[in-house]
Structures are given as C-alpha cells and as structure tokens.
Design a protein around this motif. Structure first.
Motif, mmCIF file in Angstrom:
data_model
loop_
_atom_site.group_PDB
_atom_site.id
_atom_site.type_symbol
_atom_site.label_atom_id
_atom_site.label_comp_id
_atom_site.label_asym_id
_atom_site.label_seq_id
_atom_site.Cartn_x
_atom_site.Cartn_y
_atom_site.Cartn_z
ATOM 1 N N LYS A 139 -14.128 -0.415 -4.543
ATOM 2 C CA LYS A 139 -15.030 -0.801 -3.450
ATOM 3 C C LYS A 139 -15.246 0.315 -2.434
ATOM 4 C CE LYS A 139 -14.338 -5.661 -4.011
ATOM 5 N NZ LYS A 139 -13.468 -6.772 -3.830
ATOM 6 N N VAL A 140 -14.267 1.205 -2.277
ATOM 7 C CA VAL A 140 -14.425 2.309 -1.321
ATOM 8 C C VAL A 140 -14.728 3.633 -2.017
ATOM 9 C CG1 VAL A 140 -12.960 1.205 0.410
ATOM 10 C CG2 VAL A 140 -11.950 2.876 -1.178
ATOM 11 N N ALA A 190 -10.163 -0.427 4.249
ATOM 12 C CA ALA A 190 -10.667 -1.595 3.525
ATOM 13 C C ALA A 190 -9.612 -2.686 3.386
ATOM 14 C CB ALA A 190 -11.161 -1.173 2.144
ATOM 15 N N ARG A 191 -8.356 -2.310 3.444
ATOM 16 C CA ARG A 191 -7.258 -3.281 3.331
ATOM 17 C C ARG A 191 -6.789 -3.789 4.693
ATOM 18 N NH1 ARG A 191 -2.972 -1.661 -1.230
ATOM 19 N NH2 ARG A 191 -2.213 -3.663 -0.475
ATOM 20 N N PHE A 200 0.880 -1.175 0.000
ATOM 21 C CA PHE A 200 0.000 0.000 0.000
ATOM 22 C C PHE A 200 0.912 1.217 0.000
ATOM 23 C CE2 PHE A 200 -2.951 2.895 2.481
ATOM 24 C CZ PHE A 200 -3.765 3.159 1.386
ATOM 25 N N ASP A 207 -13.073 -4.368 -9.633
ATOM 26 C CA ASP A 207 -13.035 -5.243 -8.470
ATOM 27 C C ASP A 207 -11.969 -4.835 -7.461
ATOM 28 O OD1 ASP A 207 -15.102 -6.840 -9.502
ATOM 29 O OD2 ASP A 207 -13.670 -7.998 -10.703
ATOM 30 N N SER A 208 -11.334 -3.709 -7.688
ATOM 31 C CA SER A 208 -10.247 -3.253 -6.816
ATOM 32 C C SER A 208 -10.788 -2.700 -5.499
ATOM 33 C CB SER A 208 -9.433 -2.170 -7.515
ATOM 34 O OG SER A 208 -10.214 -0.986 -7.652
ATOM 35 N N VAL A 209 -9.901 -2.601 -4.539
ATOM 36 C CA VAL A 209 -10.257 -1.975 -3.262
ATOM 37 C C VAL A 209 -10.636 -0.518 -3.508
ATOM 38 C CG1 VAL A 209 -9.422 -1.342 -0.967
ATOM 39 C CG2 VAL A 209 -8.805 -3.545 -1.942
ATOM 40 N N ASN A 210 -9.925 0.146 -4.414
ATOM 41 C CA ASN A 210 -10.257 1.544 -4.716
ATOM 42 C C ASN A 210 -11.698 1.674 -5.192
ATOM 43 O OD1 ASN A 210 -7.775 2.544 -4.012
ATOM 44 N ND2 ASN A 210 -6.952 2.516 -6.079
ATOM 45 N N VAL A 237 -8.990 3.618 1.645
ATOM 46 C CA VAL A 237 -8.427 2.387 1.086
ATOM 47 C C VAL A 237 -7.726 1.593 2.189
ATOM 48 C CG1 VAL A 237 -6.877 1.429 -0.674
ATOM 49 C CG2 VAL A 237 -8.201 3.503 -1.175
ATOM 50 N N HIS A 277 -7.323 0.812 -11.879
ATOM 51 C CA HIS A 277 -7.379 -0.168 -10.797
ATOM 52 C C HIS A 277 -8.399 -1.274 -11.043
ATOM 53 C CE1 HIS A 277 -4.535 1.659 -8.031
ATOM 54 N NE2 HIS A 277 -5.024 2.829 -8.382
#
Length: 185
Positions: free
Chosen positions: A161-162, A105-106, A71, A156-159, A102, A153
């Motif tokens: 998702k948030v 979420a990680r 990260f 389906d990326s964390v980016n 992010v 990204h």
C-alpha cells in the motif's frame, strides 16, 4: 580497525546471533547484509563501526522475545535504546529501508520519530546493503529484492500500500550509493 571498533561490531553480531541464529534465512540475510555493509563502508569511507553494527542489528525486531508492536524496525530500535546502544545505531535500525513510510501507514510514525532520521549516505548505505542481499544471504539487485519483498508480503500488505512512496525512495537510495561506488572505484 581499532580494538574498540572490533568490540562494538562483535557485540552487535553477538546480539544478532542470540536473537536471530535460530531463524534460518533471517540469520543468513542478516549476516549477508553485515558483510555487504562492511565492504561498502570501506569502499565509501563511511563510519565502519556504526554501519556494520547497524547492519548486524537491522532485523533483530523480528525475534519473538523482543516483539512489541510487530513492526520490526521499531521493535529492534526500542530494544537497542533500552539496552544503552548509541542512538546512531538505534536510528539506523529504526529507519532502514524506508521504514518511515510503513510506520506512517501503520500508525507508528510518531513512535518511529523518536529516532532521528538522517538524509545521509550512512542511512542510504544501510538501506542499499539490505536491498542488495536476498532472504538467503545471496547478493541480488535492488529491483529483484524489491520484487521479492512485495511478493513475500503480498498485494494487500501495508508494504504494498505504501510502495508508491517507499519504492521510489529505495530506488533513489540505491542510485545514490551506486553513483558514489562508481566514483570510488
């Protein structure tokens, strides 16, 4: 600008160059963000030293030699803190462009919290500089940068998702900076 300020910013540029110059567009983006941050600091009367140094250093966590968590805001901040850089700079790097959303979420929210977040114009301005310079170092609108980031990204990326949290934060930071720029000019 004092000699001390020039030396501080020069040191930040040298660190960024050492870590990112071989990374093509990442270096072009970083140089563009630093240039933009300098303009904004001068226009808005902000701490030029901290803002421009932070801009040079904001993406160093992408460099393979300092990757730990994967990260980049946290890896960059940890690298800087471990080398004695001021906490104000490490915190800017840690929190640039809504990184806290992010990180949470990680599962890295607590680690990122080691660097104090400020709801301040200085933090907004680094985010704005980052969000108005595209991957190749060219100026873009915050909306274009946001769209590019989501595309890069992936859905389906964390980016992605948030984004329901981070997207509005980025827009609000841009609105605050642009409002002050209108008043300053």
């Amino acid at each position: 600008m004092s000699v001390q300020t020039r030396a501080f910013v020069t040191a930040a540029r040298e660190v960024a160059h050492d870590l990112l110059a071989s990374m093509g567009n990442r270096w072009l983006h970083t140089a563009g963000v630093a240039d933009r941050a300098g303009e904004l600091a001068d226009s808005l009367g902000l701490d030029h030293d901290t803002l421009v140094a932070s801009a040079w250093l904001h993406d160093i966590g992408y460099a393979a030699p300092i990757k730990v968590t994967g990260f980049h805001p946290l890896d960059g901040a940890d690298h800087l803190a471990g080398r004695g850089w001021p906490l104000s700079v490490a915190a800017q790097v840690a929190h640039h462009s809504g990184a806290r959303f992010v990180a949470a979420a990680r599962g890295l929210g607590e680690r990122l919290a080691a660097y104090p977040y400020e709801d301040s114009m200085l933090f907004d301005t680094l985010t704005y500089a980052d969000q108005t310079v595209g991957p190749t170092g060219l100026r873009v609108t915050p909306a274009a940068r946001h769209e590019e980031m989501l595309l890069r990204h992936g859905p389906d990326s964390v980016n992605a998702k948030v984004d329901h949290l981070r997207g509005p934060y980025l827009l609000e930071a841009a609105t605050r900076v642009e409002s002050l720029l209108r008043v300053a000019h």
